[in-house]
Design a protein around this motif. Structure first.
Motif, mmCIF file in Angstrom:
data_model
loop_
_atom_site.group_PDB
_atom_site.id
_atom_site.type_symbol
_atom_site.label_atom_id
_atom_site.label_comp_id
_atom_site.label_asym_id
_atom_site.label_seq_id
_atom_site.Cartn_x
_atom_site.Cartn_y
_atom_site.Cartn_z
ATOM 1 N N ALA A 106 95.594 -46.051 -27.361
ATOM 2 C CA ALA A 106 96.666 -45.824 -28.336
ATOM 3 C C ALA A 106 98.028 -46.130 -27.723
ATOM 4 C CB ALA A 106 96.613 -44.378 -28.842
ATOM 5 N N LEU A 107 98.218 -45.756 -26.476
ATOM 6 C CA LEU A 107 99.515 -45.958 -25.828
ATOM 7 C C LEU A 107 99.865 -47.439 -25.707
ATOM 8 C CD1 LEU A 107 101.469 -44.131 -23.372
ATOM 9 C CD2 LEU A 107 100.724 -46.322 -22.484
ATOM 10 N N ALA B 279 93.972 -52.923 -36.567
ATOM 11 C CA ALA B 279 95.361 -53.391 -36.661
ATOM 12 C C ALA B 279 95.551 -54.739 -35.965
ATOM 13 C CB ALA B 279 96.303 -52.365 -36.058
ATOM 14 N N GLY C 141 100.928 -48.734 -29.012
ATOM 15 C CA GLY C 141 102.295 -48.328 -29.340
ATOM 16 C C GLY C 141 103.330 -49.156 -28.599
ATOM 17 N N ALA C 142 103.015 -49.482 -27.354
ATOM 18 C CA ALA C 142 103.923 -50.328 -26.573
ATOM 19 C C ALA C 142 104.076 -51.696 -27.225
ATOM 20 C CB ALA C 142 103.405 -50.466 -25.140
ATOM 21 N N TRP C 143 102.965 -52.266 -27.659
ATOM 22 C CA TRP C 143 103.020 -53.582 -28.330
ATOM 23 C C TRP C 143 103.798 -53.492 -29.631
ATOM 24 C CZ3 TRP C 143 102.404 -58.500 -27.231
ATOM 25 C CH2 TRP C 143 102.286 -59.422 -28.276
ATOM 26 N N LEU C 144 103.605 -52.426 -30.344
ATOM 27 C CA LEU C 144 104.349 -52.199 -31.590
ATOM 28 C C LEU C 144 105.853 -52.220 -31.303
ATOM 29 C CD1 LEU C 144 103.341 -51.615 -34.485
ATOM 30 C CD2 LEU C 144 103.521 -49.170 -33.943
ATOM 31 N N GLY C 145 106.220 -51.734 -30.127
ATOM 32 C CA GLY C 145 107.629 -51.693 -29.737
ATOM 33 C C GLY C 145 108.073 -52.899 -28.917
ATOM 34 N N GLY C 146 107.213 -53.907 -28.800
ATOM 35 C CA GLY C 146 107.631 -55.152 -28.178
ATOM 36 C C GLY C 146 107.358 -55.269 -26.694
ATOM 37 N N GLN C 147 106.551 -54.391 -26.140
ATOM 38 C CA GLN C 147 106.238 -54.482 -24.713
ATOM 39 C C GLN C 147 104.752 -54.762 -24.473
ATOM 40 O OE1 GLN C 147 107.684 -51.022 -22.592
ATOM 41 N NE2 GLN C 147 109.753 -51.874 -22.472
ATOM 42 N N PHE D 239 95.521 -55.511 -32.643
ATOM 43 C CA PHE D 239 96.409 -55.468 -31.484
ATOM 44 C C PHE D 239 95.828 -56.300 -30.345
ATOM 45 C CE2 PHE D 239 97.904 -51.336 -33.243
ATOM 46 C CZ PHE D 239 99.272 -51.543 -33.146
#
Lengths: 178, 198
Positions: free
Chosen positions: A61-62, A95, A65-71, A97
């Motif tokens: 999950a982490l 999703a 979330g990082a990819w969602l935020g561009g990392q 990812f």
């Protein structure tokens, strides 16, 4: 208590170099000896957030979330941890990812602890059942190329990739202490 | 006082609606189930990330997002059941304590999505004590919509990780279903942050 840090094996240095050169900004992990150089390097690197997990599925999950935020973020774990992740892997498919994990293997080579056997032997199949592409590195001189190939497939191609780092890379665990 | 037994409880839709109205710029992650319906009912936003599965993952996903976007406020809105499944993530979050992460647990003490079976939070577990014990010092509970202001202030301030347990009524408001198309929700969210497809 401080453990003396001897020079890490070259293949472990190559692993971290691939992650660093690839712009990874978060490294999430449940520790293993085979990941010790990457973990130590992440902690020492001010440009990388090191995130110690209580259980491996948090890392799935982490990194999403990082990819969602561009990392770009990666998950380091041992083969037993793959079993802990199975339902959370749904997130990657649902999703779409990108995903990249490095898995140090247990239960497959000179294993002293039979309790590592069941999950170690099922690790590749469990990953593949959940739609994750599996690569494997068993020899020190191939680690850099295979890790790099998997990394690019994930972050350039959007694939979900696990690279299994064979137990023979780490060698026989010493159980007796002098 | 008995653990988590509060006679007064907030209405979940009113609470979430007021909270989100106060933080228009926050990035929002929802746990699956009722929490995601509450967030959607408060008004769909491109910067809402709705989970429809991955139970136990909302807070870890929020941590990765908060670390990646340190200049934006990140709010995780989830339920007690979802939080309990990922309870160890509070220790993981406490080890990092990103200043821009707020966790809001809508706690009705029950698994609302599966027939209102009682959850651990109405059977003895105190989630605020758990959060504090893991190392999130700014952990507190509220049972009133007026508690929104305190939470919103923390979200906007981005001065430390906060954990808010909101006691809500154990009712089931009408379903308000957010989109289920995972790639759509992800791509819409990333585009709102100005991120390009790979």
């Amino acid at each position: 208590m401080n453990h003396p840090v001897s020079k890490p094996p070259a293949w472990q240095e190559a692993v971290f170099n691939v992650l660093k050169a690839g712009g990874v900004k978060q490294i999430a992990y449940v520790p293993d000896a085979g990941h010790s150089h990457a973990i130590r390097s992440a902690i020492a690197d001010p440009e990388i957030e090191d995130v110690v997990l209580t259980t491996e599925e948090e890392g799935v999950a982490l990194v999403s979330g990082a990819w969602l935020g561009g990392q770009r973020a990666v998950l380091l774990m041992q083969s037993s941890g793959v079993g802990n992740c199975v339902n959370m892997f749904s997130l990657l498919q649902a999703a779409d990812f990108p995903f990249f994990t490095l898995v140090t293997m247990r239960g497959e080579y000179a294993e002293f602890n039979g309790w590592q056997g069941p999950m170690g032997k099922a690790t590749q199949a469990a990953l593949e059942l959940m739609g994750i592409h599996v690569l494997r590195a068993a020899h020190p001189d191939e680690v850099e190329e295979i890790v790099s190939a998997g990394f690019d497939a994930a972050f350039e191609g959007g694939d979900k990739v696990a690279v299994l780092l064979g137990q023979s890379l780490i060698g026989r665990k010493k159980w007796e202490r002098n | 006082m008995g653990t988590n037994v509060s006679s007064k409880r907030a209405d979940r839709r009113e609470f979430v609606s007021r909270l989100l109205a106060a933080v228009p710029d926050a990035l929002v992650v929802t746990g699956l189930g009722s929490a995601s319906y509450d967030v959607f009912a408060a008004g769909d936003r491109d910067t809402n990330y709705y989970l429809w599965g991955a139970m136990g993952g909302s807070t870890s996903l929020g941590l990765g997002l908060a670390l990646a976007q340190p200049d934006k406020a990140v709010v995780v809105i989830t339920g007690d059941g979802e939080q309990l499944m990922g309870i160890g993530s509070l220790a993981t979050i406490a080890a990092k304590l990103p200043r821009n992460l707020t966790i809001v647990v809508l706690d009705n003490g029950h698994f609302g999505e599966t027939g209102m079976q009682r959850s651990h939070s109405s059977l003895g577990s105190d989630l605020v004590a758990v959060a504090k014990g893991f190392g999130i010092a700014d952990a507190f509970s509220t049972d009133s919509p007026d508690g929104c202001a305190d939470i919103a202030r923390r979200i906007k301030a981005r001065q430390g990780t906060a954990f808010a347990q909101v006691f809500i009524e154990a009712n089931e408001p009408p379903r308000a279903l957010p989109p289920r198309d995972g790639p759509f929700i992800k791509n819409r969210f990333r585009a709102a942050l100005g991120l390009k497809p790979f």
